[in-house]
Design an enzyme around this catalytic site. Structure first.
Site, PDB file in Angstrom:
ATOM      1  N   GLY A   1      -2.322  10.366   0.772  1.00 42.16           N
ATOM      2  CA  GLY A   1      -2.491  11.208  -0.412  1.00 42.16           C
ATOM      3  C   GLY A   1      -3.598  10.788  -1.348  1.00 42.16           C
ATOM      4  O   GLY A   1      -4.173   9.706  -1.219  1.00 42.16           O
TER       5      GLY A   1
ATOM      6  N   SER B   1      -7.027   4.227  -5.733  1.00 43.40           N
ATOM      7  CA  SER B   1      -8.199   4.577  -4.931  1.00 43.40           C
ATOM      8  C   SER B   1      -8.334   6.093  -4.884  1.00 43.40           C
ATOM      9  O   SER B   1      -7.356   6.807  -4.671  1.00 43.40           O
ATOM     10  CB  SER B   1      -8.021   4.023  -3.514  1.00 43.40           C
ATOM     11  OG  SER B   1      -9.134   4.367  -2.698  1.00 43.40           O
TER      12      SER B   1
ATOM     13  N   SER C   1     -13.696   5.877  -2.879  1.00 45.93           N
ATOM     14  CA  SER C   1     -13.997   6.013  -1.455  1.00 45.93           C
ATOM     15  C   SER C   1     -15.351   6.694  -1.321  1.00 45.93           C
ATOM     16  O   SER C   1     -15.448   7.911  -1.209  1.00 45.93           O
ATOM     17  CB  SER C   1     -12.908   6.848  -0.775  1.00 45.93           C
ATOM     18  OG  SER C   1     -11.691   6.127  -0.794  1.00 45.93           O
TER      19      SER C   1
ATOM     20  N   CYS D   1      -5.901   1.079   7.360  1.00 45.54           N
ATOM     21  CA  CYS D   1      -6.445   2.113   6.473  1.00 45.54           C
ATOM     22  C   CYS D   1      -6.723   3.378   7.257  1.00 45.54           C
ATOM     23  O   CYS D   1      -7.380   3.351   8.293  1.00 45.54           O
ATOM     24  CB  CYS D   1      -7.782   1.696   5.882  1.00 45.54           C
ATOM     25  SG  CYS D   1      -7.740   0.179   5.004  1.00 45.54           S
TER      26      CYS D   1
ATOM     27  N   ASN E   1     -10.970   2.622  11.443  1.00 46.45           N
ATOM     28  CA  ASN E   1      -9.761   2.480  12.264  1.00 46.45           C
ATOM     29  C   ASN E   1      -9.516   3.769  13.011  1.00 46.45           C
ATOM     30  O   ASN E   1      -9.318   4.807  12.391  1.00 46.45           O
ATOM     31  CB  ASN E   1      -8.554   2.154  11.377  1.00 46.45           C
ATOM     32  CG  ASN E   1      -8.711   0.815  10.702  1.00 46.45           C
ATOM     33  OD1 ASN E   1      -8.953  -0.200  11.349  1.00 46.45           O
ATOM     34  ND2 ASN E   1      -8.632   0.801   9.381  1.00 46.45           N
TER      35      ASN E   1
ATOM     36  N   CYS F   1       0.870  -1.178   0.000  1.00 38.99           N
ATOM     37  CA  CYS F   1       0.000   0.000   0.000  1.00 38.99           C
ATOM     38  C   CYS F   1       0.906   1.226   0.000  1.00 38.99           C
ATOM     39  O   CYS F   1       1.642   1.454   0.953  1.00 38.99           O
ATOM     40  CB  CYS F   1      -0.867  -0.063   1.258  1.00 38.99           C
ATOM     41  SG  CYS F   1      -1.924   1.365   1.463  1.00 38.99           S
TER      42      CYS F   1
ATOM     43  N   CYS G   1     -10.580  14.523   4.626  1.00 36.80           N
ATOM     44  CA  CYS G   1     -11.690  13.647   5.015  1.00 36.80           C
ATOM     45  C   CYS G   1     -11.686  13.560   6.547  1.00 36.80           C
ATOM     46  O   CYS G   1     -10.635  13.395   7.170  1.00 36.80           O
ATOM     47  CB  CYS G   1     -11.542  12.270   4.381  1.00 36.80           C
ATOM     48  SG  CYS G   1     -11.614  12.336   2.577  1.00 36.80           S
TER      49      CYS G   1
HETATM   50  N1  SAH Z   1      -7.172   9.459  -1.190  1.00 37.08           N
HETATM   51  C1  SAH Z   1      -7.484   8.143  -1.682  1.00 37.08           C
HETATM   52  C2  SAH Z   1      -6.493   7.146  -1.202  1.00 37.08           C
HETATM   53  C3  SAH Z   1      -6.575   6.813   0.275  1.00 37.08           C
HETATM   54  S1  SAH Z   1      -7.064   5.172   0.315  1.00 37.08           S
HETATM   55  C4  SAH Z   1      -8.902   7.792  -1.307  1.00 37.08           C
HETATM   56  O1  SAH Z   1      -9.515   8.549  -0.572  1.00 37.08           O
HETATM   57  O2  SAH Z   1      -9.424   6.800  -1.797  1.00 37.08           O
HETATM   58  C5  SAH Z   1      -7.380   4.835   1.911  1.00 37.08           C
HETATM   59  C6  SAH Z   1      -8.755   4.242   2.112  1.00 37.08           C
HETATM   60  O3  SAH Z   1      -8.924   4.136   3.518  1.00 37.08           O
HETATM   61  C7  SAH Z   1      -9.846   5.170   1.608  1.00 37.08           C
HETATM   62  O4  SAH Z   1     -10.991   4.460   1.212  1.00 37.08           O
HETATM   63  C8  SAH Z   1     -10.124   5.947   2.850  1.00 37.08           C
HETATM   64  O5  SAH Z   1     -11.369   6.585   2.803  1.00 37.08           O
HETATM   65  C9  SAH Z   1     -10.058   4.881   3.894  1.00 37.08           C
HETATM   66  N2  SAH Z   1      -9.860   5.415   5.244  1.00 37.08           N
HETATM   67  C10 SAH Z   1      -9.366   6.616   5.582  1.00 37.08           C
HETATM   68  N3  SAH Z   1      -9.359   6.766   6.920  1.00 37.08           N
HETATM   69  C11 SAH Z   1      -9.845   5.623   7.431  1.00 37.08           C
HETATM   70  C12 SAH Z   1     -10.046   5.156   8.760  1.00 37.08           C
HETATM   71  N4  SAH Z   1      -9.730   5.903   9.824  1.00 37.08           N
HETATM   72  N5  SAH Z   1     -10.560   3.925   8.916  1.00 37.08           N
HETATM   73  C13 SAH Z   1     -10.843   3.148   7.851  1.00 37.08           C
HETATM   74  N6  SAH Z   1     -10.664   3.535   6.578  1.00 37.08           N
HETATM   75  C14 SAH Z   1     -10.175   4.759   6.363  1.00 37.08           C
END
Ligand code: SAH
Length: 360
Positions: free
Chosen positions: A167, A199, A221, A340, A297, A112, A123
């Site tokens: 990122g 993603s 996402s 994640c 998480n 990853c 976010c």
């Molecule tokens: N910016 C891109 C890449 C990040 S991917 C995106 O938003 O897709 C990381 C994934 O983990 C995304 O789906 C994101 O929304 C998710 N994610 C972010 N914070 C998280 C958390 N605290 N717990 C679980 N998933 C999370």
């Protein structure tokens, strides 16, 4: 493409895709086909000394050594979780640091990787989002993450690569696309396009460009089924609301027999009710979709709680009964903050009010 796009100074050899390397060689009066040979040494075999390039002339090796930069970020910390997940903290020369995570599974090994230092999308449930953006990663810095991991794990350990680290890859396509080309190039990493996933939080214009230029897997996402909830969770939704994002997904030039993955983080009491599951089914109707439910998480300062297992299962069952494919993501590496949304690295000049720190 000319090597000039790699920035000032000596060309960063590890960031040149095949056409970038060809341009450099042609500029030097060398035949184009040497590019494939050099890629093979640098990436497939991952050598560290130009002297090892036995089918390249001494003169060309000397020129590469003199004119090109092979520098890699330094490993600041390496951690291993109880479940075997590994995480590297890599220092960049400008004082920034990024994180990369390897997730071993029975049938695959997934790396990853990060595409930016920090993230501008803020976010509300994401540790990286709380940091703000310092800068885009360069192609060689994206590729270096793969090299660091392969050096530790062996050249065969990584079967899949996901742009799900720090990122937003679609806000850095200029550097991400050549990295993808290297991942897919048989002379470099030779991964099949189904084993590379980008993603995105929903950068709609970037989606169209990615679809035109690359056959990799796409993950969105999504995280909410209504604009008023998604505006809060994924603020870029205010620019590209659900209707626009889903229209772009429907228009996405998906290769045959592929699905778009829709990631959905399960936040207790926010987006995890039966009604939301039914709305999700309606939103994705008729699309080749896979719903990936991600138990939230936690991280310091997080304002959400993870939905309970029973709630996640009930949500999943509604989606399944409607005939949609869904999987619940297993939480991996959370004891070393590698799950994640927990990646933080170290972000200089991020526009965050949250104290910056190195995780772990
Ligand atoms: N910016 C891109 C890449 C990040 S991917 C995106 O938003 O897709 C990381 C994934 O983990 C995304 O789906 C994101 O929304 C998710 N994610 C972010 N914070 C998280 C958390 N605290 N717990 C679980 N998933 C999370």
């Amino acid at each position: 493409m000319t090597v000039a796009v790699q920035g000032a100074g000596r060309p960063k050899l590890l960031g040149l895709d095949r056409s970038g390397l060809e341009s450099l060689l042609v500029e030097w009066g060398e035949p184009r086909f040497r590019a494939a040979q050099i890629l093979q040494w640098l990436h497939a075999r991952q050598i560290h000394e130009f002297a090892q390039m036995s089918n390249i002339s001494k003169a060309l090796r000397a020129r590469l050594e003199q004119d090109c930069d092979l520098a890699e970020p330094e490993i600041v910390r390496e951690q291993q979780a109880a479940d075997g997940t590994r995480k590297w903290l890599l220092a960049l020369p400008d004082g920034n640091a990024i994180e990369t995570v390897f997730i071993p599974e029975e049938d695959r090994g997934t790396l990853c990787i990060s595409s930016q230092v920090g993230c501008s999308l803020a976010c509300s449930f994401c540790a990286t989002g709380a940091q703000g953006l310092s800068r885009n990663l360069e192609t060689h810095e994206i590729i270096a993450q793969i090299r660091v991991a392969r050096r530790a794990l062996g050249l065969e350990a990584i079967s899949n690569v996901v742009f799900m680290g720090m990122g937003e890859p679609l806000l850095n396509l200029k550097q991400v696309l050549p990295a993808i080309r290297l991942l897919l190039d048989d002379f470099a990493y030779g991964l099949s396009a189904r084993r590379v996933t980008v993603s995105t939080a929903g950068v709609v214009p970037g989606l169209a460009q990615l679809g035109r230029e690359s056959p990799v897997n796409l993950a969105i996402s999504l995280h909410a089924t209504r604009d008023e909830i998604r505006d809060e969770l994924v603020p870029i939704n205010r620019h590209y609301p659900l209707a626009e994002l889903l229209a772009a997904c429907r228009a996405y030039p998906l290769p045959p027999r592929r699905r778009i993955t829709f990631e959905y983080v399960m936040l207790e009491g926010i987006n995890d009710q039966d009604q939301h599951a039914r709305e999700l089914v309606r939103l994705l109707a008729g699309m080749p979709a896979l719903v990936n439910l991600i138990p939230f998480n936690p991280f310091p300062q997080a304002r959400y709680r993870r939905s309970g297992n029973a709630r996640i299962d009930a949500f999943r069952d509604i989606i399944l009964r409607a005939g949609l494919m869904t999987v619940t993501r297993k939480t991996r590496g959370d004891d070393i903050a590698a799950a994640c949304g927990q990646l933080a690295g170290q972000v200089r000049e991020g526009r965050s009010s949250v104290p910056l720190r190195v995780m772990g």
